[in-house]
Write a protein that holds these residues in place. Structure first.
Motif: not given
Length: 325
Positions: A325, A222, A322, A246-247, A219
């Motif tokens: 991403r 990001h 978001r 972490e997506l 993560w």
């Protein structure tokens, strides 16, 4: 400023020799010199540590390692930091002024004292400066003070932006004394004021911060640091949010979140992290997850706006990530 003995050390053992309760270590001096001029602190001995081999910014399989004497501006512009730990670079760039960032060290930033006006004014009562004298901020002007982790003895806000980012990233600090070296998670390094607000961390007399390590994580790359303040530059946070996600597609797999400007120490928001994990990265999820971010808050006469501002700051940081991403 009161008189003091001054020496320059060329090695860590030399710096630590005879170091004790009345010894202060001088790096950038952006906090220490100010407080000595104001008679807030009066060390008997000042040791200049700028010649010590405590430099370097390296990345290996274990993570990022930063020497305590690295300057804030150098860490903020380092390509490795900016690529793999953008939150750290952003937190540093939003700190102080360019001139101060060129002088201030990483170790010194983590040890800087509160910017509470009553702490810096020796004519007022401050338990952090003079234990047992009282806390003028409780009934005075307290717009910038803490709402989380406070006590009847102290409501001073922790000042470091960098510390907030490092707490979110599970960093550890390296501490060295004549007895050896130890590492402490930064989240456990800072202490709550309780009845002893003059004890701000677990640093022992004669112990020196020699570096910081930040583990590798899925993560960290990001991540973002969002800071809300009264003016665009050279101002401390009313609230801030250090957020790393972490997506997996549109779902939050893991989250790491800490807040600044609201706590007596960098404030890790584990409940918000848990509320996000496994949920879709949507505006509705974000609003729901941060609803209780200020649980346990004790607002004062002039900072009752902070719980709502904290929630909005967190949603803003989550939304930024978001969209990236």
């Amino acid at each position: 400023m009161r008189s003091f003995a001054f020496t320059r050390a060329r090695s860590v053992p030399e710096a630590l020799q005879d170091a004790g309760q009345d010894t202060a270590f001088l790096a950038g001096g952006t906090t220490l010199v100010d407080l000595m001029k104001l008679d807030v602190t009066a060390p008997a001995r000042v040791v200049d540590i700028n010649r010590l081999p405590l430099h370097g910014i390296t990345l290996d399989r274990d993570g990022l390692h930063i020497g305590a004497l690295e300057r804030m501006s150098d860490v903020a512009t380092d390509r490795t930091v900016r690529r793999h730990y953008p939150m750290i670079a952003q937190a540093l760039e939003l700190s102080a002024s360019a001139q101060l960032r060129n002088m201030a060290s990483i170790g010194g930033n983590l040890l800087q004292r509160t910017r509470c006006g009553y702490f810096r004014d020796v004519t007022t009562a401050c338990n952090k400066r003079e234990p047992g004298s009282g806390c003028s901020a409780l009934t005075g002007v307290n717009r910038g003070h803490a709402i989380l982790g406070t006590s009847d003895a102290c409501v001073a806000t922790h000042p470091s932006d960098l510390a907030v980012a490092l707490v979110a990233l599970s960093a550890v600090v390296r501490l060295t004394s004549a007895q050896g070296m130890r590492t402490v998670p930064l989240d456990a390094f800072y202490t709550l004021p309780g009845t002893t607000p003059h004890v701000e961390n677990v640093l022992r007399p004669g112990e020196l911060v020699t570096g910081v390590s930040v583990p590798r994580s899925p993560w960290a790359e990001h991540s973002v640091y969002v800071k809300v303040r009264d003016r665009q530059s050279y101002e401390f946070a009313l609230t801030s949010a250090a957020v790393a996600l972490e997506l997996h597609r549109d779902t939050v797999k893991q989250a790491r979140i800490a807040a600044g400007g609201v706590g007596t120490r960098p404030w890790r928001l584990t409940a918000v992290e848990q509320a996000l994990t496994g949920r879709p990265a949507t505006a509705e999820t974000f609003e729901s997850a941060v609803a209780d971010a200020a649980d346990g808050a004790r607002p004062l006469a002039h900072n009752a706006f902070k719980p709502a501002l904290l929630r909005r700051t967190l949603v803003r940081a989550l939304t930024v990530l978001r969209e990236r991403r």
